[in-house]
Design a protein around this motif. Structure first.
Motif, PDB file in Angstrom:
ATOM      1  N   SER A  12       0.992  -1.355   0.128  1.00 54.82           N
ATOM      2  CA  SER A  12       0.114   0.008   0.039  1.00 54.82           C
ATOM      3  C   SER A  12       0.939   1.299   0.054  1.00 54.82           C
ATOM      4  O   SER A  12       0.433   2.528  -0.113  1.00 54.82           O
ATOM      5  CB  SER A  12      -0.941   0.086   1.170  1.00 54.82           C
ATOM      6  OG  SER A  12      -1.815  -1.008   1.314  1.00 54.82           O
ATOM      7  N   THR A  14       2.753   2.217  -2.187  1.00 52.91           N
ATOM      8  CA  THR A  14       3.071   2.991  -3.715  1.00 52.91           C
ATOM      9  C   THR A  14       1.975   2.525  -4.639  1.00 52.91           C
ATOM     10  O   THR A  14       1.919   1.349  -4.311  1.00 52.91           O
ATOM     11  CB  THR A  14       4.614   2.632  -4.165  1.00 52.91           C
ATOM     12  OG1 THR A  14       4.532   3.328  -5.195  1.00 52.91           O
ATOM     13  CG2 THR A  14       5.036   1.443  -4.123  1.00 52.91           C
ATOM     14  N   PRO A  15       1.524   3.159  -5.275  1.00 50.67           N
ATOM     15  CA  PRO A  15       0.775   2.555  -6.510  1.00 50.67           C
ATOM     16  C   PRO A  15       1.283   1.602  -7.380  1.00 50.67           C
ATOM     17  O   PRO A  15       0.821   0.575  -7.952  1.00 50.67           O
ATOM     18  CB  PRO A  15       0.140   3.737  -7.037  1.00 50.67           C
ATOM     19  CG  PRO A  15       1.043   4.561  -7.186  1.00 50.67           C
ATOM     20  CD  PRO A  15       1.789   4.548  -5.847  1.00 50.67           C
ATOM     21  N   CYS A 158      -1.575  -7.801  -6.557  1.00 51.31           N
ATOM     22  CA  CYS A 158      -0.420  -6.899  -7.261  1.00 51.31           C
ATOM     23  C   CYS A 158      -0.380  -7.526  -8.915  1.00 51.31           C
ATOM     24  O   CYS A 158       0.545  -8.266  -8.748  1.00 51.31           O
ATOM     25  CB  CYS A 158       0.782  -6.818  -6.601  1.00 51.31           C
ATOM     26  SG  CYS A 158       2.131  -5.820  -7.412  1.00 51.31           S
ATOM     27  N   LEU A 172      -5.604  -0.380 -11.042  1.00 46.95           N
ATOM     28  CA  LEU A 172      -5.675   0.335  -9.546  1.00 46.95           C
ATOM     29  C   LEU A 172      -7.073   0.850  -9.244  1.00 46.95           C
ATOM     30  O   LEU A 172      -7.483   1.043  -8.310  1.00 46.95           O
ATOM     31  CB  LEU A 172      -4.766   1.380  -9.692  1.00 46.95           C
ATOM     32  CG  LEU A 172      -3.339   1.300  -9.767  1.00 46.95           C
ATOM     33  CD1 LEU A 172      -2.659   2.628  -9.986  1.00 46.95           C
ATOM     34  CD2 LEU A 172      -2.729   0.453  -8.439  1.00 46.95           C
ATOM     35  N   CYS A 179      -1.885  -2.588  -5.382  1.00 45.93           N
ATOM     36  CA  CYS A 179      -0.938  -1.971  -6.597  1.00 45.93           C
ATOM     37  C   CYS A 179      -0.701  -2.880  -7.604  1.00 45.93           C
ATOM     38  O   CYS A 179      -1.010  -3.749  -7.805  1.00 45.93           O
ATOM     39  CB  CYS A 179       0.363  -1.682  -5.662  1.00 45.93           C
ATOM     40  SG  CYS A 179       1.147  -3.347  -5.295  1.00 45.93           S
ATOM     41  N   ARG A 213      -5.945   5.174  -7.077  1.00 46.36           N
ATOM     42  CA  ARG A 213      -6.184   4.161  -5.715  1.00 46.36           C
ATOM     43  C   ARG A 213      -6.966   4.959  -4.736  1.00 46.36           C
ATOM     44  O   ARG A 213      -7.611   4.076  -3.961  1.00 46.36           O
ATOM     45  CB  ARG A 213      -4.934   3.936  -5.218  1.00 46.36           C
ATOM     46  CG  ARG A 213      -5.026   2.431  -4.353  1.00 46.36           C
ATOM     47  CD  ARG A 213      -3.553   1.819  -4.070  1.00 46.36           C
ATOM     48  NE  ARG A 213      -2.794   2.877  -3.507  1.00 46.36           N
ATOM     49  CZ  ARG A 213      -1.564   2.435  -3.191  1.00 46.36           C
ATOM     50  NH1 ARG A 213      -0.887   1.450  -3.450  1.00 46.36           N
ATOM     51  NH2 ARG A 213      -0.570   3.269  -2.550  1.00 46.36           N
TER      52      ARG A 213
END
Length: 226
Positions: A12, A14-15, A158, A172, A179, A213
């Motif tokens: 969580s 970083t996207p 992810c 996203l 991510c 996000r």
């Protein structure tokens, strides 16, 4: 009990998680700094080259603002090698029972890869909460992941594999995506040219996808209220 503690926080942060493969460990520190300067604080270094573990050691010892993981984990012994190198998490393109068994006693969490609903169920059965969806674009992409959200809400993803700056926002926006992983902000030609400034610019654009996000989170809250 499966060791996945801390993975949600990591995923969580970083996207976009840059997925990088380094042929020369001397490039590891300036590359990590360039990515971090653009706002990407989590990096996956794939264990596809002889320089991979040395690169992880260099980043973890010199770039405190970056959390580095080891990618392309395919053997249980690689989990311990990654931990010794300083990796904070591990990522695999798929999984075997031997690999999942090793993950249950490993000191670093594993993000195992899936490409089907049956594989996703296998992880849920083993108490995994997070998975890599790979190779994302080749096995159904956004539509496939969206179809898993309702029947399998226990698993968050992810997605990685073929994702670009243009396609990342669509992933996203999904409620079961934390991510995405990608390499577009640090392609091999820019790394080879040591064009750290261009990598920082591309990373800044990737980090800005956090707004997508955030909208996802707001939409989820609105759905709960209605």
């Amino acid at each position: 009990m499966t060791v996945q503690r801390g993975l949600r926080e990591t995923l969580s942060k970083t996207p976009v998680i840059p997925v990088i493969s380094l042929d020369t460990a001397s490039d590891a520190i300036p590359l990590a700094r360039a990515l971090a300067a653009g706002g990407l604080s989590v990096i996956e270094v794939t264990l596809r080259t002889a320089a991979a573990l040395d690169s992880i050691r260099a980043i973890t010892s010199e770039v405190e603002t970056v959390e580095v993981g080891a990618g392309t984990i395919i053997e249980p012994t690689q989990l311990e090698a990654a931990r010794r190198a300083g990796a904070r998490f591990a990522v695999s393109p798929g999984y075997t029972n031997r690999l999942l068994d090793a993950a249950e006693t490993s000191e670093i969490p594993l993000l195992p890869g899936v490409s089907s609903a049956s594989e996703a169920l296998g992880l849920i059965e083993r108490n995994f909460q997070f998975a890599k969806f790979f190779p994302a674009e080749s096995v159904g992409g956004v539509d496939f992941l969206s179809s898993l959200a309702s029947p399998l809400p226990q698993l968050k993803f992810c997605p990685t594999g073929g994702i670009t700056r243009q396609s990342a926002p669509r992933y996203l926006e999904l409620t079961n995506v934390l991510c995405v992983g990608g390499s577009w902000m640090a392609p091999r030609n820019l790394v080879s040219a040591r064009d750290w400034a261009s990598i920082t610019v591309a990373s800044r654009a990737a980090a800005a996808l956090a707004s997508v996000r955030q909208r996802q989170g707001m939409n989820s809250k609105m759905t709960l209220l209605t």
